[in-house]
Design a protein around this motif. Structure first.
Motif, PDB file in Angstrom:
ATOM      1  N   LEU A 133       0.608  -1.493  -0.244  1.00 10.71           N
ATOM      2  CA  LEU A 133       0.275  -0.072   0.027  1.00 10.71           C
ATOM      3  C   LEU A 133       1.232   1.479   0.074  1.00 10.71           C
ATOM      4  O   LEU A 133       1.019   2.283  -0.946  1.00 10.71           O
ATOM      5  N   LEU A 134       2.011   1.223   0.716  1.00 12.00           N
ATOM      6  CA  LEU A 134       3.041   2.332   0.901  1.00 12.00           C
ATOM      7  C   LEU A 134       3.888   2.610  -0.811  1.00 12.00           C
ATOM      8  O   LEU A 134       4.591   3.698  -0.536  1.00 12.00           O
ATOM      9  N   GLY A 135       3.543   1.185  -1.194  1.00 13.15           N
ATOM     10  CA  GLY A 135       4.121   1.744  -2.563  1.00 13.15           C
ATOM     11  C   GLY A 135       5.603   0.796  -2.837  1.00 13.15           C
ATOM     12  O   GLY A 135       6.510   1.988  -3.471  1.00 13.15           O
ATOM     13  N   PHE A 136       6.672   0.029  -2.667  1.00  7.80           N
ATOM     14  CA  PHE A 136       8.197   0.160  -2.102  1.00  7.80           C
ATOM     15  C   PHE A 136       7.779  -1.338  -3.233  1.00  7.80           C
ATOM     16  O   PHE A 136       6.660  -1.781  -3.766  1.00  7.80           O
ATOM     17  N   ASN A 137       8.718  -1.211  -4.133  1.00  9.41           N
ATOM     18  CA  ASN A 137       8.892  -1.856  -5.037  1.00  9.41           C
ATOM     19  C   ASN A 137       8.817  -3.893  -4.472  1.00  9.41           C
ATOM     20  O   ASN A 137       9.445  -4.061  -3.121  1.00  9.41           O
TER      21      ASN A 137
END
Lengths: 300, 235
Positions: free
Chosen positions: A59-63
């Motif tokens: 959700l936090l957009g990490f890869n």
């Protein structure tokens, strides 16, 4: 030949996971002669923790790769805390009691943790993100071994080597071996047995959680019951290799992995458990101390 | 230095020590003799905290130690060479010695002590990479004593160091015990069934029967005591 190689590597991957879990059984048994039946649940909790953290980081957009690392870190920390706490709550108060009491406490702990996760999460299978990225350099050999399997093999190898070095060369490792060989004498040498036991539970939980995260992101599904099955298999691996022996747990895991893999590949996947447990029965009949186990008679 | 005051130790419901009181002065060799099962080993295990007494007091240099954990007791300077030597069978000779120095942090001191031990027992230096379990009985006893010395104890508890060893090896071990006492001033608490030998190197002795101390005297006095002679010296 290629088919054989595929089965061989598949068995090795499967065996690596068994070995990672079996290490916890065998080390705990070596130190306090207890079969820690709640150990499979630690592996399951590791996988669930990774799932929760992976969802948050997604959700936090990490890869993918950083999610894998962060989720694994969270999983091993959380699982180690569980392992440490379980020992303090369920086993330490029973250390002077007959051995059967601690064993029953372990079974109770296992049932409790399964149902705890069942209630806190769900009884359904949950999809687990496939966090291990696909490497393009693996393309030419992808029909024999995939990227996920490669990562599992390498991670397992690294963990095993680190653990071996720790046991062989550090002060704590020496204290662990001494405690396993003669507990009272270790006490007389000034070893704080509580620390050694806690540490053993922490390391065992650590490796189990590593196994949990790896296999969950390889298979892509988890539920509250995966720890029971994996636990029984890993326990079998530990007994096969010789319970109490660290290299034995690794070898036992591999042998079990290959047995299952070849049985599935050449006979039928319906019979994989039959072969696995038949192997256990044969070992128990012909070499009860396990492949690398030591017979208990020692020179006095 | 060490004082046992009326201690009672139990194994389950069985009382192994019944009101035992023993005094050890700094620098002396004292010996506790008695038959099998008299409670000698239990006495040492009570001091080391492995079998703590249910009642009574154990004071080391005036400080109560009967409630302490075994590792704390070792840290105070009390080391034990237990009955049957208890070498870690699958640790190398070197590792066994390392275990003796487990609580120490002074690398230089450890190294110096190690050299001293290898000078005292050259055979251990030769076998330093061998597993402890592969040593002969006499070598194991030397290793067990060395391991205890690696903690640099001020009080050394020795449980039946002569057990199962050839007479010539026993002689050697006892010479070493005397030497440790003389050279480094280590106080020695020696438990022995071989009363004759023990009383010859000791300053004072206690006789134990069925968990009770029945006699206490200068070692020379016990050696000529008629009852002791009959019961323990085989004369």
């Amino acid at each position: 030949m290629e088919y054989f190689l595929e089965l061989f590597l598949g068995g090795l991957t499967r065996g690596s996971i068994y070995a990672l879990i079996a290490l916890g059984y065998t080390m705990v048994y070596g130190i306090i002669e207890l079969i820690n039946f709640a150990h499979g649940e630690i592996y399951m909790i590791g996988a669930f923790t990774a799932l929760i953290f992976a969802s948050v980081f997604t959700l936090l957009g990490f890869n993918d790769l950083s999610i894998l690392l962060l989720a694994s870190l969270a999983a091993v920390t959380w699982a180690s805390a569980y392992g440490y706490t379980i020992e303090k709550l369920a086993y330490k108060p029973l250390r002077k009691a007959p051995r059967l009491s601690a064993l029953i406490s372990a079974i109770g702990m296992s049932i409790f943790l399964q149902n705890y996760v069942l209630l806190a999460q769900t009884s359904d299978f949950l999809p687990f993100p496939r966090l291990i990225p696909h490497f393009s350099f693996m393309d030419p050999i992808v029909h024999v071994i995939g990227s996920a399997e490669l990562v599992i093999l390498i991670t397992t190898a690294v963990v095993m080597i680190a653990l071996t070095l720790l046991i062989k060369f550090t002060k704590l490792g020496k204290a662990m071996r001494a405690t396993a060989q003669d507990r009272d004498m270790a006490l007389l040498s000034g070893v704080n047995i509580n620390k050694v036991i806690s540490f053993t539970f922490i390391i065992g939980s650590f490796t189990a959680a590593v196994g949990g995260v790896l296999i969950a992101s390889h298979i892509g599904m988890i539920n509250f019951y995966i720890g029971f099955i994996a636990g029984i298999k890993a326990f079998t691996a530990a007994v096969l290799g010789g319970i109490g022996s660290v290299p034995g747990a690794v070898l036992g895991g591999m042998v079990l992995g290959w047995t299952e893999s070849f049985a599935t590949g050449y006979v039928s996947s319906d019979y994989e458990d039959v072969f696995a447990f038949s192997l256990l029965v044969l070992i128990l009949i012909f070499r009860p101390e396990g492949i690398l186990g030591r017979s208990t008679t020692q020179k006095v | 230095m060490l004082e046992l005051l009326d201690i009672n130790t139990y194994y389950g419901n069985i009382q192994a020590l019944k009101g035992v009181s023993i005094r050890v002065e700094a620098g002396e060799i004292i010996t506790l003799i008695g038959a099998n099962g008299a409670g000698k080993t239990t006495t040492l295990m009570s001091i080391s905290g492995i079998a703590p007494p249910r009642s009574g007091q154990i004071l080391f240099e005036g400080r109560p130690i009967h409630d302490m954990e075994p590792d704390q007791i070792v840290a105070l300077g009390i080391s034990q060479v237990p009955e049957g030597r208890r070498i870690f069978p699958f640790l190398s000779v070197m590792e066994n010695l390392d275990m003796g120095a487990f609580l120490r942090r002074d690398r230089d001191g450890i190294k110096a002590d190690l050299e001293h031990i290898f000078e005292m027992f050259p055979i251990l230096a030769q076998r330093r990479h061998q597993q402890g379990g592969t040593l002969s009985g006499g070598e194991q006893q030397m290793l067990a004593i060395s391991r205890a010395l690696m903690a640099r104890p001020r009080l050394l508890l020795l449980d039946e160091p002569s057990l199962g060893l050839a007479p010539i090896v026993v002689r050697r071990i006892f010479d070493i015990i005397e030497r440790i006492n003389r050279e480094s001033g280590t106080t020695i608490f020696l438990v022995e069934q071989n009363a004759n030998l023990a009383l010859k190197i000791a300053n004072r002795g206690y006789v134990m029967e069925n968990g009770r101390i029945t006699m206490e005297d200068k070692a020379a006095g016990l050696l000529v005591n008629e009852d002791v002679k009959k019961a323990y010296l085989g004369i």
